[in-house]
Motif scaffolding. Structure first.
Motif, mmCIF file in Angstrom:
data_model
loop_
_atom_site.group_PDB
_atom_site.id
_atom_site.type_symbol
_atom_site.label_atom_id
_atom_site.label_comp_id
_atom_site.label_asym_id
_atom_site.label_seq_id
_atom_site.Cartn_x
_atom_site.Cartn_y
_atom_site.Cartn_z
ATOM 1 N N ALA A 88 0.813 -1.216 0.000
ATOM 2 C CA ALA A 88 0.000 0.000 0.000
ATOM 3 C C ALA A 88 0.845 1.264 0.000
ATOM 4 C CB ALA A 88 -0.934 0.000 1.208
ATOM 5 N N VAL A 89 2.118 1.169 0.377
ATOM 6 C CA VAL A 89 2.956 2.374 0.398
ATOM 7 C C VAL A 89 3.443 2.749 -0.996
ATOM 8 C CG1 VAL A 89 3.731 1.752 2.714
ATOM 9 C CG2 VAL A 89 5.178 1.199 0.756
ATOM 10 N N LEU A 90 3.281 1.857 -1.975
ATOM 11 C CA LEU A 90 3.777 2.154 -3.324
ATOM 12 C C LEU A 90 3.109 3.387 -3.925
ATOM 13 C CD1 LEU A 90 5.572 1.370 -5.698
ATOM 14 C CD2 LEU A 90 3.787 -0.212 -6.451
ATOM 15 N N PRO A 91 1.769 3.526 -3.889
ATOM 16 C CA PRO A 91 1.170 4.762 -4.424
ATOM 17 C C PRO A 91 1.649 6.010 -3.691
ATOM 18 C CG PRO A 91 -0.494 3.061 -4.135
ATOM 19 C CD PRO A 91 0.740 2.566 -3.465
ATOM 20 N N GLY A 92 1.813 5.921 -2.367
ATOM 21 C CA GLY A 92 2.300 7.067 -1.611
ATOM 22 C C GLY A 92 3.701 7.462 -1.993
ATOM 23 N N ASN A 93 4.552 6.484 -2.263
ATOM 24 C CA ASN A 93 5.917 6.783 -2.709
ATOM 25 C C ASN A 93 5.911 7.477 -4.067
ATOM 26 O OD1 ASN A 93 7.599 5.868 -0.587
ATOM 27 N ND2 ASN A 93 7.254 3.750 -1.184
ATOM 28 N N ILE A 94 5.049 7.007 -4.948
ATOM 29 C CA ILE A 94 4.981 7.618 -6.290
ATOM 30 C C ILE A 94 4.482 9.049 -6.195
ATOM 31 C CG2 ILE A 94 3.856 7.479 -8.530
ATOM 32 C CD1 ILE A 94 3.800 4.445 -8.207
ATOM 33 N N VAL A 95 3.434 9.271 -5.383
ATOM 34 C CA VAL A 95 2.882 10.622 -5.237
ATOM 35 C C VAL A 95 3.914 11.568 -4.625
ATOM 36 C CG1 VAL A 95 1.150 11.989 -4.010
ATOM 37 C CG2 VAL A 95 0.496 9.854 -5.134
ATOM 38 N N SER A 96 4.590 11.107 -3.590
ATOM 39 C CA SER A 96 5.573 11.982 -2.939
ATOM 40 C C SER A 96 6.752 12.271 -3.854
ATOM 41 C CB SER A 96 6.062 11.333 -1.638
ATOM 42 O OG SER A 96 6.673 10.073 -1.891
ATOM 43 N N ALA A 97 7.153 11.325 -4.688
ATOM 44 C CA ALA A 97 8.255 11.566 -5.618
ATOM 45 C C ALA A 97 7.869 12.582 -6.688
ATOM 46 C CB ALA A 97 8.675 10.246 -6.264
ATOM 47 N N LEU A 98 6.622 12.545 -7.127
ATOM 48 C CA LEU A 98 6.185 13.446 -8.194
ATOM 49 C C LEU A 98 5.849 14.847 -7.679
ATOM 50 C CD1 LEU A 98 3.881 11.026 -10.245
ATOM 51 C CD2 LEU A 98 6.220 11.738 -10.792
ATOM 52 N N LEU A 99 5.348 14.945 -6.450
ATOM 53 C CA LEU A 99 4.841 16.227 -5.959
ATOM 54 C C LEU A 99 5.710 16.875 -4.890
ATOM 55 C CD1 LEU A 99 1.028 15.368 -5.686
ATOM 56 C CD2 LEU A 99 2.270 16.381 -7.612
ATOM 57 N N MET A 100 6.788 16.233 -4.492
ATOM 58 C CA MET A 100 7.611 16.771 -3.403
ATOM 59 C C MET A 100 8.082 18.187 -3.696
ATOM 60 S SD MET A 100 8.984 15.914 -0.386
ATOM 61 C CE MET A 100 9.130 14.130 -0.372
ATOM 62 N N ASP A 101 8.618 18.425 -4.888
ATOM 63 C CA ASP A 101 9.132 19.750 -5.234
ATOM 64 C C ASP A 101 8.035 20.711 -5.660
ATOM 65 O OD1 ASP A 101 11.829 19.185 -4.716
ATOM 66 O OD2 ASP A 101 12.069 18.191 -6.653
ATOM 67 N N LYS A 102 6.915 20.192 -6.093
ATOM 68 C CA LYS A 102 5.855 21.065 -6.601
ATOM 69 C C LYS A 102 5.055 21.713 -5.477
ATOM 70 C CE LYS A 102 5.278 18.682 -11.025
ATOM 71 N NZ LYS A 102 4.337 17.971 -11.941
ATOM 72 N N ILE A 103 4.664 20.922 -4.482
ATOM 73 C CA ILE A 103 3.834 21.478 -3.412
ATOM 74 C C ILE A 103 4.643 21.802 -2.160
ATOM 75 C CG2 ILE A 103 1.844 20.208 -4.262
ATOM 76 C CD1 ILE A 103 2.124 18.309 -1.940
ATOM 77 N N GLY A 104 5.899 21.375 -2.119
ATOM 78 C CA GLY A 104 6.743 21.675 -0.971
ATOM 79 C C GLY A 104 6.817 20.539 0.020
ATOM 80 N N ARG A 105 7.955 20.457 0.689
ATOM 81 C CA ARG A 105 8.156 19.359 1.642
ATOM 82 C C ARG A 105 7.192 19.445 2.821
ATOM 83 N NH1 ARG A 105 11.607 19.658 -2.230
ATOM 84 N NH2 ARG A 105 13.874 19.659 -1.920
#
Length: 223
Positions: A88-105
């Motif tokens: 279940a953590v796989l989607p969360g990892n993908i989302v955080s990798a794609l949006l980390m720089d866009k929405i901020g840490r």
């Protein structure tokens, strides 16, 4: 005979013959065995508490782990549930990798903690095994983004020449807190489920709201 998690209290066994018995998680307290014979069983001194053995003997006792794999809560099922929670953590990892720089840490950290706290609160309403497994997967998928953001923020808070030491120290404290958390929450669950659920959800939501108001750390990358 196979039985699991059975406790015999103040029982008497007279002229009994125990053969090929597996008693996983079972015990005998204040029991009396008279003229009894044990052959190929896993009953030993560890399972006999304040019990008397009168003219009784043990022969060819079973050794090693006696866990069975044919019941509803077998080790296979435990591993499968853990696999689902990890998957279940796989989607969360993908989302955080794609949006980390866009929405901020910190935005991702705070938002993930708030959503994790809300999902943790709904554990209170879990009425079936399948629902609890679903809530486990949902919590893991939502909380992994917070962990990823926390790793990045922790690294960026320190100067370049001290980041390894700072990050290692913070991880060591996290491991210690995880051990203490398991011990504390395990003792609280035995009293009531309200305390650990409300405590965990309120801390997550509160920490997430605080995280949303912290200054961004992206400017520290070039320092």
């Amino acid at each position: 005979m196979k039985f699991k998690a059975v406790t015999f209290i103040d029982s008497s066994f007279f002229n009994c013959y125990f053969e090929d018995v597996s008693s996983v998680g079972s015990s005998f307290k204040n029991c009396t065995f008279l003229d009894s014979f044990f052959y190929n069983t896993d009953i030993d001194d560890a399972k006999l508490t304040n019990s008397r053995m009168i003219n009784s003997s043990f022969h060819h006792n079973k050794t090693g782990c006696q866990m069975t794999f044919d019941d509803d809560y077998s080790a296979y099922w435990v591993y499968f549930v853990n696999f689902l929670g990890t998957l279940a953590v796989l989607p969360g990892n993908i989302v955080s990798a794609l949006l980390m720089d866009k929405i901020g840490r910190l935005s991702m950290l705070g938002g993930s903690m708030v959503l994790s706290g809300i999902s943790c609160f709904f554990l209170w309403f879990g009425t079936s095994e399948s629902m609890m497994i679903f809530m486990l997967c949902l919590y893991n998928g939502l909380s992994i983004s917070a962990w990823n953001s926390l790793d990045v923020v922790t690294t960026e808070l320190y100067p370049t020449d001290r980041r390894g030491t700072g990050f290692g120290f913070c991880n060591a404290i996290c491991k210690l807190a995880a051990v203490l958390g398991n011990l504390i929450f395990g003792s609280l669950v035995g009293i009531t489920k309200a305390i650990p659920i409300l405590l965990a959800s309120s801390v997550l939501v509160g920490g997430g709201l605080v995280g949303l108001r912290l200054p961004d750390t992206r400017s520290n990358v070039l320092m």
